[in-house]
Design an enzyme around this catalytic site. Structure first.
Site, PDB file in Angstrom:
ATOM      1  N   HIS A  80       0.859  -1.182   0.000  1.00 15.73           N
ATOM      2  CA  HIS A  80       0.000   0.000   0.000  1.00 15.73           C
ATOM      3  C   HIS A  80       0.896   1.233   0.000  1.00 15.73           C
ATOM      4  O   HIS A  80       2.009   1.214   0.537  1.00 15.73           O
ATOM      5  CB  HIS A  80      -0.890   0.023   1.243  1.00 15.73           C
ATOM      6  CG  HIS A  80      -1.977  -0.991   1.231  1.00 15.73           C
ATOM      7  ND1 HIS A  80      -3.114  -0.846   1.984  1.00 15.73           N
ATOM      8  CD2 HIS A  80      -2.109  -2.171   0.574  1.00 15.73           C
ATOM      9  CE1 HIS A  80      -3.909  -1.887   1.797  1.00 15.73           C
ATOM     10  NE2 HIS A  80      -3.321  -2.706   0.946  1.00 15.73           N
ATOM     11  N   GLU A 135       0.917   3.926   1.724  1.00  9.93           N
ATOM     12  CA  GLU A 135       1.342   4.387   3.043  1.00  9.93           C
ATOM     13  C   GLU A 135       2.513   3.565   3.569  1.00  9.93           C
ATOM     14  O   GLU A 135       3.513   4.118   4.062  1.00  9.93           O
ATOM     15  CB  GLU A 135       0.196   4.305   4.058  1.00  9.93           C
ATOM     16  CG  GLU A 135      -1.024   5.107   3.698  1.00  9.93           C
ATOM     17  CD  GLU A 135      -2.089   4.284   2.975  1.00  9.93           C
ATOM     18  OE1 GLU A 135      -1.781   3.697   1.911  1.00  9.93           O
ATOM     19  OE2 GLU A 135      -3.221   4.232   3.460  1.00  9.93           O
ATOM     20  N   CYS A 149      -6.314   2.109   5.648  1.00 13.11           N
ATOM     21  CA  CYS A 149      -6.967   0.865   6.061  1.00 13.11           C
ATOM     22  C   CYS A 149      -6.388   0.442   7.424  1.00 13.11           C
ATOM     23  O   CYS A 149      -5.434   1.054   7.918  1.00 13.11           O
ATOM     24  CB  CYS A 149      -6.727  -0.217   5.014  1.00 13.11           C
ATOM     25  SG  CYS A 149      -5.012  -0.831   4.988  1.00 13.11           S
ATOM     26  N   CYS A 188      -2.515  -0.179   7.325  1.00  6.95           N
ATOM     27  CA  CYS A 188      -1.742   1.055   7.209  1.00  6.95           C
ATOM     28  C   CYS A 188      -1.858   1.906   8.463  1.00  6.95           C
ATOM     29  O   CYS A 188      -0.868   2.521   8.899  1.00  6.95           O
ATOM     30  CB  CYS A 188      -2.190   1.837   5.979  1.00  6.95           C
ATOM     31  SG  CYS A 188      -1.794   0.963   4.440  1.00  6.95           S
TER      32      CYS A 188
END
Length: 178
Positions: free
Chosen positions: A55, A57, A85, A88
């Site tokens: 992801h 992040e 999410c 993260c």
């Protein structure tokens, strides 16, 4: 961080998000800022790398830690186009990020206030201040258009079939059992 700075950094995160589309990843971008300088900028790469943790992040936090030379990012700001999410959000808390700034809220899976609030949970060892809704409409529009195209429909047809306000959320809140 002032509002104009947040907007400037979010524009960079949006550019990162657009880059994800080139390899069919969900267009989410993130930048890490320290002392007014971007020290990391990444976008989702799950499809590109086959890595479920890739992801924006997480990738940006890894790069920022390498630049800083330490895992603690307490003097850094993470700017991301979509509310993080749970995975993260956990990484953000564990990195001791000093400030989280995000654009579009995600009431379906957001873990920074919409669905869960892991970044400010009283049982965790660090709480992350946050500023939300920065360029939310632009962030949400990028995601809405991506998913409309993925379904083989234009965003205009989507709007006619099912009007979606281009505001702070990419999905409509659903009722969850309590």
């Amino acid at each position: 961080m002032q509002a104009d700075e947040m907007t400037r950094w979010m524009a960079v995160a949006l550019d990162e998000a657009r880059a994800a589309v080139h390899h069919d990843d969900v267009p989410v971008g993130a930048v890490v800022v320290r002392d007014g300088e971007i020290i990391a900028a990444r976008h989702n790469e799950r499809e590109l790398t086959g890595d479920p943790t890739a992801h924006a992040e997480v990738l940006a936090l890894r790069d920022a830690a390498a630049v800083v030379g330490h895992w603690r990012l307490d003097h850094c700001t993470l700017v991301v186009t979509l509310e993080p999410c749970p995975m993260c959000a956990g990484a953000i808390v564990n990195a001791r990020v000093g400030l989280l700034v995000y654009g579009a809220s995600d009431p379906k899976a957001g873990a920074a206030g919409s669905c869960f609030d892991l970044v400010d949970h009283p049982l965790l060892n660090h709480r992350v201040p946050r500023h939300t809704g920065v360029m939310a409409e632009s962030c949400a529009a990028l995601l809405v258009d991506f998913f409309a195209a993925r379904r083989g429909r234009s965003a205009a047809a989507e709007a006619v079939d099912e009007p979606l306000e281009r505001g702070a959320s990419i999905v409509r809140p659903t009722t969850r059992p309590r």
